[in-house]
Design an enzyme around this catalytic site. Structure first.
Site, PDB file in Angstrom:
ATOM      1  N   SER A  59      42.092  30.658  30.771  1.00 14.89           N
ATOM      2  CA  SER A  59      42.551  32.113  30.736  1.00 14.89           C
ATOM      3  C   SER A  59      43.187  32.439  31.943  1.00 14.89           C
ATOM      4  CB  SER A  59      40.888  32.717  30.667  1.00 14.89           C
ATOM      5  OG  SER A  59      41.056  33.959  30.555  1.00 14.89           O
TER       6      SER A  59
ATOM      7  N   ASP B 287      45.515  39.230  29.725  1.00 19.80           N
ATOM      8  CA  ASP B 287      45.307  37.919  30.897  1.00 19.80           C
ATOM      9  C   ASP B 287      45.953  36.760  30.180  1.00 19.80           C
ATOM     10  OD1 ASP B 287      43.800  37.651  28.574  1.00 19.80           O
ATOM     11  OD2 ASP B 287      41.915  37.292  29.665  1.00 19.80           O
TER      12      ASP B 287
ATOM     13  N   ASP C 203      45.106  34.061  28.450  1.00 25.14           N
ATOM     14  CA  ASP C 203      45.147  33.499  26.915  1.00 25.14           C
ATOM     15  C   ASP C 203      45.306  34.840  25.873  1.00 25.14           C
ATOM     16  OD1 ASP C 203      42.514  34.681  27.789  1.00 25.14           O
ATOM     17  OD2 ASP C 203      41.389  33.250  26.698  1.00 25.14           O
TER      18      ASP C 203
ATOM     19  N   ASP D 141      43.329  37.580  25.362  1.00 24.08           N
ATOM     20  CA  ASP D 141      42.356  38.077  24.620  1.00 24.08           C
ATOM     21  C   ASP D 141      41.617  39.416  25.282  1.00 24.08           C
ATOM     22  OD1 ASP D 141      41.303  36.703  26.910  1.00 24.08           O
ATOM     23  OD2 ASP D 141      39.338  35.772  25.752  1.00 24.08           O
TER      24      ASP D 141
END
Length: 477
Positions: A102, A251, A253, A255
């Site tokens: 992440s 961010d 990743d 999500d």
């Protein structure tokens, strides 16, 4: 390398590569995932995706080898966002593994795991057993199944984009100019597919101004963590310079999605939760169904007030995706939002997707004539501090100092105190209206403070007074 305690967390796996884990560990985890998650559900296949970090492709391949060695077929979907992996798990109805850390620094990597249908894997839903079995496989080797599984590749990006645009169509809205900061993360791949022409979707006349779309897991421009205000500065500057209608920041990743208005001012995730929640609520009501909206305990009081004032049901939950997803499924909620900019949708297998939340914001803005600052003001009637972290040597002592400071008000009944996801002190039923929550970190000696009040001066007074109590005698950061 046989001690997995350092990398197996409460809801995922993450650590420094290769010091804390490597391909050998990933292979053992893949074998254990096949046995603990796939086999009991009689899932003969799993899906694996990964982000743009240098270590991600190799770790994903090793995990696939371990799973295939245990007789499970593997679909490798390649580069994707975390919600892209959830799409694969949901649409294919198979367990999934997403290799990403992440927003963590480049030397980290991790795995987010899910059951079929994008249902989360946590300590109580398979992760503890996976941890134990993977340690055994590291020590003794992975036993071969009778027949090895196959490993194939499949590109689901266009299908993912079409699915999201089917849930929130953008056709018919006014042309918008949107600055998007991908932070060198996976939004550099997903934004052109969902909002641009890369997937062959209809052109809606939206002008995308890209910032840092190059996939680079070293994050050369800034951390891919929009929760830190410092990482929004490039986006805020660009929105003003480009005279754009709004800005979006994702961010690493992709999500989570953060929003800034046409002035470069951040729109709080609570306001986004209210905006999106009401849109989903009205859609349900239009279909003749009652609607439940989930919000975590730290979101603005405006969220439940607006939801219930519109005829919906608002249900609160603790902070954390596992709590949100579980309670959404339990009560049949159509939408859930967190103060950290995670947004969950029933129509996306109860999983979180920042991209779908962004589509709602774009649709809401584009179908009217108001600017985003005017629209956001409707959903932001109160003043909030945002989450403030304090590093303290003795968390219990800090809690006690705060409790003693408000002891007389608690005894008099003018301040209510509640132990739920931290400790909440509330003066919301009296004037002036305010509340604050102190919540301990699960992993660090930190206290997290959130304050909200009807007036800014009251919010500042409460914020500063509580921080003084929390940080009494502590070394300043």
């Amino acid at each position: 390398m046989s001690d997995l305690d350092a990398i197996v967390k409460a809801y995922d796996i993450r650590g420094v590569v290769p010091q804390e884990w490597d391909a050998e560990v990933a292979r053992a985890l893949g074998g254990a995932f096949a046995d603990v998650v796939a086999a009991p559900a009689r899932a003969g296949a799993i899906a694996i995706g990964h982000d743009m970090r240098d270590s991600s492709p190799g770790l994903a391949r090793a995990f696939a080898e371990g799973a295939a060695w245990r007789g499970v077929d593997v679909t490798m979907i390649g580069l994707c966002s975390t919600d892209g992996l959830y799409y694969a798990s949901g649409s294919l109805d198979v367990p999934g593994a997403m290799f990403t850390a992440s927003h963590n620094p480049a030397q980290y990597n991790g795995i987010k795991l899910c059951h079929a249908g994008a249902r989360p894997v946590g300590q109580d839903t398979g992760l503890a057993d996976l941890h134990h079995l993977a340690a055994q496989y590291l020590a003794e080797g992975i036993p071969a199944a009778g027949d090895s599984g196959t490993v194939t590749e499949s590109d689901l990006l266009a299908d993912y984009a079409a699915h999201l645009r089917g849930l929130v169509p953008l056709e018919g809205i006014r042309p918008l100019k949107v600055v998007v900061d991908a932070g060198n993360g996976m939004a550099g791949l997903t934004v052109p597919a969902v909002l641009g022409p890369d997937s062959g979707l209809p052109d809606v006349g939206m002008e995308i101004v890209p910032l840092f779309f190059e996939l680079d897991g070293t994050f050369p421009n800034h951390e891919a963590n929009p929760l830190d205000p410092a990482n929004l500065m490039d986006l805020q500057t660009a929105v003003i310079a480009e005279e754009a209608d709004l800005g979006l920041a994702f961010d690493g990743d992709a999500d989570r999605c953060f929003v800034v208005d046409e002035r470069g001012v951040p729109v709080s995730p609570s306001a986004v939760t209210a905006l999106v929640g009401l849109r989903e609520l009205f859609k349900e009501q239009g279909a003749g169904r009652e609607a439940t909206i989930i919000h975590n305990h730290i979101t603005s009081r405006a969220v439940p007030e607006l939801v219930e004032g519109s005829g919906g049901r608002a249900v609160r939950t603790r902070v954390g995706h596992s709590f949100i997803k579980a309670q959404m499924a339990e009560v049949g909620a159509v939408f859930g939002g967190e103060h950290s900019a995670h947004y969950y949708f029933r129509d996306f297998w109860f999983a979180d997707t920042g991209m779908l939340a962004a589509l709602h914001v774009l649709r809401a803005l584009g179908e009217g004539t108001a600017q985003l600052s005017e629209l956001a003001e409707i959903y932001t009637p109160y003043f909030a501090s945002g989450e403030i972290n304090s590093r303290v040597a003795d968390v219990g002592a800090a809690h006690e100092r705060v409790r003693q400071a408000f002891a007389d008000d608690i005894d008099a009944g003018t301040v209510e105190i509640e132990d739920f996801d931290g400790v909440t002190y509330s003066h919301w039923d009296s004037t002036p209206r305010w509340w604050f929550n102190l919540r301990s970190s699960n992993t660090e000696p930190l206290l997290r403070l959130n304050v909200e009040a009807q007036d800014e001066d009251i919010m500042i007074k409460i914020r500063d007074g509580v921080l003084d109590l929390v940080r009494q005698g502590e070394e300043p950061e």
